[in-house]
Design a protein around this motif. Structure first.
Motif, PDB file in Angstrom:
ATOM      1  N   ALA A 146       0.835  -1.202   0.000  1.00 37.39           N
ATOM      2  CA  ALA A 146       0.000   0.000   0.000  1.00 37.39           C
ATOM      3  C   ALA A 146       0.868   1.249   0.000  1.00 37.39           C
ATOM      4  O   ALA A 146       2.053   1.215   0.336  1.00 37.39           O
ATOM      5  CB  ALA A 146      -0.919  -0.009   1.218  1.00 37.39           C
ATOM      6  N   SER A 147       0.260   2.363  -0.340  1.00 37.56           N
ATOM      7  CA  SER A 147       0.981   3.630  -0.233  1.00 37.56           C
ATOM      8  C   SER A 147       1.151   3.990   1.238  1.00 37.56           C
ATOM      9  O   SER A 147       0.450   3.455   2.109  1.00 37.56           O
ATOM     10  CB  SER A 147       0.216   4.742  -0.946  1.00 37.56           C
ATOM     11  N   HIS A 148       2.066   4.897   1.514  1.00 39.99           N
ATOM     12  CA  HIS A 148       2.329   5.286   2.898  1.00 39.99           C
ATOM     13  C   HIS A 148       1.085   5.912   3.528  1.00 39.99           C
ATOM     14  O   HIS A 148       0.743   5.610   4.675  1.00 39.99           O
ATOM     15  CB  HIS A 148       3.502   6.277   2.924  1.00 39.99           C
ATOM     16  N   ALA A 149       0.389   6.769   2.772  1.00 43.24           N
ATOM     17  CA  ALA A 149      -0.823   7.406   3.295  1.00 43.24           C
ATOM     18  C   ALA A 149      -1.915   6.383   3.546  1.00 43.24           C
ATOM     19  O   ALA A 149      -2.573   6.392   4.595  1.00 43.24           O
ATOM     20  CB  ALA A 149      -1.302   8.484   2.332  1.00 43.24           C
ATOM     21  N   ALA A 150      -2.128   5.478   2.583  1.00 48.14           N
ATOM     22  CA  ALA A 150      -3.185   4.479   2.736  1.00 48.14           C
ATOM     23  C   ALA A 150      -2.903   3.553   3.906  1.00 48.14           C
ATOM     24  O   ALA A 150      -3.803   3.230   4.694  1.00 48.14           O
ATOM     25  CB  ALA A 150      -3.328   3.669   1.443  1.00 48.14           C
ATOM     26  N   ASP A 151      -1.648   3.131   4.053  1.00 49.15           N
ATOM     27  CA  ASP A 151      -1.322   2.211   5.136  1.00 49.15           C
ATOM     28  C   ASP A 151      -1.377   2.902   6.491  1.00 49.15           C
ATOM     29  O   ASP A 151      -1.742   2.294   7.502  1.00 49.15           O
ATOM     30  CB  ASP A 151       0.065   1.595   4.899  1.00 49.15           C
ATOM     31  N   THR A 152      -1.041   4.182   6.536  1.00 49.51           N
ATOM     32  CA  THR A 152      -1.157   4.934   7.784  1.00 49.51           C
ATOM     33  C   THR A 152      -2.601   4.933   8.266  1.00 49.51           C
ATOM     34  O   THR A 152      -2.890   4.651   9.445  1.00 49.51           O
ATOM     35  CB  THR A 152      -0.657   6.374   7.594  1.00 49.51           C
TER      36      THR A 152
END
Length: 364
Positions: A146-152
């Motif tokens: 996942a992208s960093h934003a999505a996983d956050t």
């Protein structure tokens, strides 16, 4: 001979402490350039992994791509989750802000792996685990793809985020990734200038971020909006607060003399989230009235909206608890801290300013 500094100089205003290719702040023009691009265009055309690649490449003269950074951060999140029991053990019964500091201090070098990715990848894992612990929930394992934003968001809420939520948080991460020689970045560079490693430098940067004059400002914006409560109370509440000399939270900035360029970037990001609890019309009316009231109070130099005002609204709309605002700020700013620390190690020297002694002299 004692040399007496002006009030401005004692805060190092206007003093250049380093040469950098990473970011530039023009307070008079209301301009922020990150790695060669205006922040508004960067937020519209890039993602957190992309701006992180630009920062790391500028600091270390590497040629990382957005895909390289996305892969390295995904792998680093997975490694951080594997170490989570050890990292959280140091936090005891601390709250989210202090627990984040203790866990970050426990990060260490991983053989053969870049410190930058280890740090930036670990931050959302730690933040998500602490938020969920405060809610009595178990941590959520990251998704390295996942992208960093999505996983956050996924690790915070335990569900797959909507596309518009990811877009909004990603815009915030890009916007907050770096901001010139702010207090926390300067702290990180001072520590790095001693040739201490990036883990020490970033831990120090986070400690500086926790101060209410730096990263602790968004939460009071929401407290102010809560206190105002309704549209009919905007004028009387603001007028009474200003009459008593109270500070308007989310207005004014140490550097910007005009509107903070990051405010409009985040306002645009919030508009897509308005149906998710972000009452943008109400906040917009509060902002408009406070700006007009501040112009009346000080027409020669009115205070303008800063990034904290819309940061608070955006993070609240994403259901991020107020106690986690500072760690989420750090999730973004870790890209800049690691880049500045590495740039300082590569190009700088020991930062050792002088002081003006105003104490007593020996009698003899």
């Amino acid at each position: 001979m004692n040399i007496h500094l002006t009030k401005s100089q004692t805060g190092l205003d206007g003093v250049s402490a380093a040469e950098t290719v990473l970011s530039h702040v023009d307070g008079e023009r209301g301009e922020l350039i990150i790695a060669g691009e205006h922040v508004g265009r960067l937020a519209a055309t890039s993602c957190f992994e992309g701006v992180t690649a630009r920062l790391w490449n500028g600091a270390s003269k590497t040629t990382l791509s957005e895909a390289d950074v996305r892969a390295s951060l995904g792998a680093a999140r997975a490694r951080a989750f594997a170490r989570l029991p050890e990292l959280l053990a140091a936090t005891g019964s601390m709250g989210i802000v202090d627990g984040f500091r203790a866990a970050v201090a426990g990060l260490r070098a991983e053989h053969g792996l870049a410190h930058e990715a280890t740090i930036v990848g670990a931050f959302p894992v730690i933040a998500g685990a602490l938020v969920r612990r405060a809610r009595g929930l178990d941590p959520v394992a990251p998704d390295p793809s996942a992208s960093h934003a999505a996983d956050t968001l996924r690790m915070l809420h335990g569900r797959a985020p909507e596309t518009r939520e990811v877009t909004a948080l990603d815009a915030y991460l890009v916007t907050a990734s770096d901001h010139g020689m702010n207090a926390s970045t300067f702290t990180a560079r001072v520590v790095a200038s001693t040739q201490a490693d990036l883990f020490a430098a970033v831990t120090a940067g986070y400690c500086a971020l926790t101060g209410p004059l730096h990263g602790g400002a968004p939460e009071p914006v929401l407290e102010m909006l809560d206190a105002i409560g309704s549209r009919e109370r905007i004028q009387p509440w603001v007028d009474a607060a200003l009459a008593h000399g109270e500070r308007m939270m989310g207005f004014g900035h140490r550097v910007y003399r005009v509107r903070d360029p990051r405010a409009d970037v985040l306002k645009t990001a919030i508009e897509a989230l308005a149906s998710d609890g972000a009452d943008l019309p109400f906040a917009g009316e509060v902002e408009a009235y406070i700006r007009s009231a501040l112009r009346r109070k000080n027409p020669e130099r009115p205070l303008e909206t800063n990034v904290e005002f819309f940061t608070a609204i955006l993070l609240d709309a994403l259901a991020i608890p107020r106690q986690a605002f500072t760690p989420i700020f750090a999730v973004a700013r870790a890209a800049g801290w690691t880049a500045h620390a590495r740039e300082q190690q590569r190009t700088g020297r020991l930062i050792r300013p002088s002081s003006s002694y105003v104490g007593a002299m020996p009698a003899d």
